[in-house]
Design a protein around this motif. Structure first.
Motif, PDB file in Angstrom:
ATOM      1  N   VAL B  40       0.842  -1.193   0.000  1.00  0.00           N
ATOM      2  CA  VAL B  40       0.000   0.000   0.000  1.00  0.00           C
ATOM      3  C   VAL B  40       0.874   1.240   0.000  1.00  0.00           C
ATOM      4  O   VAL B  40       1.957   1.245   0.592  1.00  0.00           O
ATOM      5  CB  VAL B  40      -0.914  -0.007   1.253  1.00  0.00           C
ATOM      6  CG1 VAL B  40      -1.767   1.257   1.313  1.00  0.00           C
ATOM      7  CG2 VAL B  40      -1.806  -1.237   1.259  1.00  0.00           C
ATOM      8  N   GLY B  41       0.427   2.280  -0.664  1.00  0.00           N
ATOM      9  CA  GLY B  41       1.144   3.547  -0.652  1.00  0.00           C
ATOM     10  C   GLY B  41       0.525   4.481  -1.664  1.00  0.00           C
ATOM     11  O   GLY B  41      -0.212   4.038  -2.546  1.00  0.00           O
ATOM     12  N   LEU B 204       3.888  -1.092   3.766  1.00  0.00           N
ATOM     13  CA  LEU B 204       3.471   0.281   3.481  1.00  0.00           C
ATOM     14  C   LEU B 204       4.657   1.023   2.889  1.00  0.00           C
ATOM     15  O   LEU B 204       5.711   1.141   3.521  1.00  0.00           O
ATOM     16  CB  LEU B 204       2.985   0.967   4.758  1.00  0.00           C
ATOM     17  CG  LEU B 204       2.578   2.438   4.590  1.00  0.00           C
ATOM     18  CD1 LEU B 204       1.395   2.580   3.640  1.00  0.00           C
ATOM     19  CD2 LEU B 204       2.237   3.064   5.942  1.00  0.00           C
ATOM     20  N   VAL B 205       4.496   1.474   1.646  1.00  0.00           N
ATOM     21  CA  VAL B 205       5.584   2.151   0.948  1.00  0.00           C
ATOM     22  C   VAL B 205       5.246   3.640   0.867  1.00  0.00           C
ATOM     23  O   VAL B 205       4.140   4.007   0.492  1.00  0.00           O
ATOM     24  CB  VAL B 205       5.753   1.583  -0.482  1.00  0.00           C
ATOM     25  CG1 VAL B 205       7.023   2.114  -1.124  1.00  0.00           C
ATOM     26  CG2 VAL B 205       5.776   0.070  -0.460  1.00  0.00           C
ATOM     27  N   GLY B 206       6.194   4.477   1.237  1.00  0.00           N
ATOM     28  CA  GLY B 206       5.981   5.920   1.140  1.00  0.00           C
ATOM     29  C   GLY B 206       7.310   6.600   0.869  1.00  0.00           C
ATOM     30  O   GLY B 206       8.302   6.301   1.525  1.00  0.00           O
ATOM     31  N   GLY B 207       7.304   7.463  -0.132  1.00  0.00           N
ATOM     32  CA  GLY B 207       8.531   8.200  -0.432  1.00  0.00           C
ATOM     33  C   GLY B 207       9.707   7.295  -0.755  1.00  0.00           C
ATOM     34  O   GLY B 207      10.857   7.612  -0.462  1.00  0.00           O
ATOM     35  N   GLY B 208       9.436   6.140  -1.376  1.00  0.00           N
ATOM     36  CA  GLY B 208      10.515   5.238  -1.768  1.00  0.00           C
ATOM     37  C   GLY B 208      11.086   4.404  -0.631  1.00  0.00           C
ATOM     38  O   GLY B 208      12.062   3.692  -0.809  1.00  0.00           O
ATOM     39  N   ARG B 209      10.460   4.484   0.544  1.00  0.00           N
ATOM     40  CA  ARG B 209      10.932   3.683   1.686  1.00  0.00           C
ATOM     41  C   ARG B 209       9.814   2.778   2.188  1.00  0.00           C
ATOM     42  O   ARG B 209       8.643   3.052   1.958  1.00  0.00           O
ATOM     43  CB  ARG B 209      11.350   4.596   2.850  1.00  0.00           C
ATOM     44  CG  ARG B 209      12.162   5.777   2.442  1.00  0.00           C
ATOM     45  CD  ARG B 209      13.573   5.618   2.922  1.00  0.00           C
ATOM     46  NE  ARG B 209      14.432   6.591   2.255  1.00  0.00           N
ATOM     47  CZ  ARG B 209      15.710   6.731   2.512  1.00  0.00           C
ATOM     48  NH1 ARG B 209      16.287   5.963   3.412  1.00  0.00           N
ATOM     49  NH2 ARG B 209      16.432   7.604   1.881  1.00  0.00           N
ATOM     50  N   ILE B 210      10.213   1.737   2.938  1.00  0.00           N
ATOM     51  CA  ILE B 210       9.229   0.896   3.602  1.00  0.00           C
ATOM     52  C   ILE B 210       8.930   1.536   4.956  1.00  0.00           C
ATOM     53  O   ILE B 210       9.804   1.650   5.804  1.00  0.00           O
ATOM     54  CB  ILE B 210       9.768  -0.539   3.823  1.00  0.00           C
ATOM     55  CG1 ILE B 210      10.179  -1.178   2.497  1.00  0.00           C
ATOM     56  CG2 ILE B 210       8.723  -1.380   4.542  1.00  0.00           C
ATOM     57  CD1 ILE B 210       9.063  -1.630   1.625  1.00  0.00           C
TER      58      ILE B 210
END
Lengths: 128, 293
Positions: B40-41, B204-210
């Motif tokens: 998800v992200g 959860l992926v956000g801004g290229g990070r986990i």
């Protein structure tokens, strides 16, 4: 055979809904000792829920001694619940009472509140 | 490390072009076999990049990804992948497409399930792929991936162009595969509600990070939603993911390190609350609840 209906917005955890619906079926005599519960595959194919959720519910029912898993065969009902099958005299009395409540002009919520209050009075402290 | 991971990333990073930004960076997680995992992200978070790396369609810039205990290329016969744009041969008919699937997977083609996926949508096997709508193409792409009876299914936004009825039916088919064959399923979406009941694991992926990874139950259990007086204090011991003051009341989502002082009212957050709180607060520390199982 029972068919589970999952309500996403009920606020009740999905596995608990399966446990409750199984118990309801046992109380109403819709499931009897020896009956097979649907397989995890059958349940998830119809409901699109995660298989582990079904297994968790079945483990809980097994822990309570209501069902047993037989390897390679499925999960079977061991004992039924309560003494009020669908066609008992108690149910007939309750049906008549509900009918009178309705005729008297009570709404569904009024009846539910009344019933719950009486239930609480007589079963105080009992596990639900 | 344990060999029963279906998918594992170690310091995985991907940059497009030498001067381009990082689509994904410092990703480390491990997904045990047999899980149904939601990726998800928000749009552009790196979900598709992650799935393309796992499918072996693109190579990492740094770090590594391990699929079913081996490299993505070596694992490919055991992996089913449905890309977001559902690439199929437009000039083939549906029947020809499925026959191609059978020919490419002679050992383990499951014709029954592939046909079930296609006929569930009332599709005519003689129809050409180019005449199909987006949702119908999705069906054919899913039929190909599921028919392969893979050990790992990688699905990039599989439900995006399906109507609610088809969504429910096909999710049911996927769950049945997981129940019967222990198939590990990884599927991305930016709609949390769509995946909540079907998945037991979250990336959860956000801004290229986990930002979060682990069993959904464990991630939820690690967080509390608290409300109390704005000047109550006592949240210092917890990691605060998000907090908001309205008048004299403070509402926060926290990761408690131990019991909180009694003057906070606490409740369990929903999955959606947990995810949104982390996405709204990119500075909140990541959490990896990798189960030992």
């Amino acid at each position: 055979m029972v068919e589970y209906r999952i309500d996403r917005h009920s606020g009740v955890a999905t596995y608990v809904q399966i446990v409750q619906q199984t118990k309801q079926a046992l109380r109403l005599g819709l499931l009897e000792p020896g009956d097979r519960l649907p397989t995890a595959r059958e349940v998830v194919e119809a409901t699109a829920i995660n298989p582990n959720t079904v297994l968790k519910a079945y483990r809980e029912l097994e822990r309570e001694g209501l069902v047993e898993a037989r390897r390679g065969l499925g999960t079977f009902v061991r004992r039924s619940l309560g003494t009020a099958p669908a066609d008992s005299p108690l149910r007939t009395e309750l049906e008549a009472w509900a009918e009178r409540a309705r005729t008297a002009g009570l709404e569904r919520d009024d009846v539910a509140a009344l019933f719950t209050a009486v239930l609480d009075k007589h079963f105080q402290g009992d596990p639900s | 490390m344990s060999s029963d991971a279906a998918l594992r990333a170690d310091a995985l990073g991907k940059r497009f072009g030498r001067r381009g930004g990082w689509a994904l960076r410092d990703c480390s997680f491990r997904l045990p076999a047999g899980r149904v995992c939601a990726v998800v992200g928000p749009n552009g978070a790196g979900k598709s990049t992650l799935l393309a790396l796992a499918a072996g369609l693109t190579a990492p810039t740094e770090g590594s990804v391990t699929v079913l205990g081996t490299t993505p290329a070596a694992a490919r016969p055991r992996v089913g992948f449905v890309a977001q744009d559902k690439p199929l041969y437009p000039q083939l008919t549906i029947a020809e497409t499925l026959r191609m699937g059978a020919d490419l997977n002679p050992e383990h083609w499951d014709a029954a399930v592939a046909e079930q996926v296609v006929t569930g949508g009332g599709l005519d096997p003689k129809a050409r792929i180019r005449s199909l709508s987006g949702g119908q193409r999705t069906r054919v792409a899913l039929a190909l991936a599921v028919g392969k009876r893979p050990e790992l299914l990688l699905l990039d936004e599989p439900m995006a162009d399906l109507d609610p009825l088809a969504r429910h039916e096909l999710m049911g088919t996927l769950m049945a595969q997981a129940a019967q064959y222990g198939t590990t399923i990884v599927m991305s979406s930016h709609v949390v509600a769509e995946l909540e009941d079907s998945c037991d694991h979250l990336l959860l992926v956000g801004g290229g990070r986990i930002r979060l990874s682990g069993e959904i139950d464990e991630l939820l259990a690690a967080h509390l939603r608290v409300t109390g007086a704005a000047d109550a204090g006592g949240l210092d011991a917890a990691t605060v993911v998000e907090s908001r003051v309205t008048g004299r009341q403070l509402t926060a989502l926290v990761r408690p390190a131990g019991p909180l002082p009694g003057d906070w009212r606490t409740s369990a957050p929903s999955l959606e609350e947990l995810i949104l709180a982390h996405l709204r607060n990119p500075g909140a520390p990541a959490l990896h609840e990798e189960s030992a199982a």
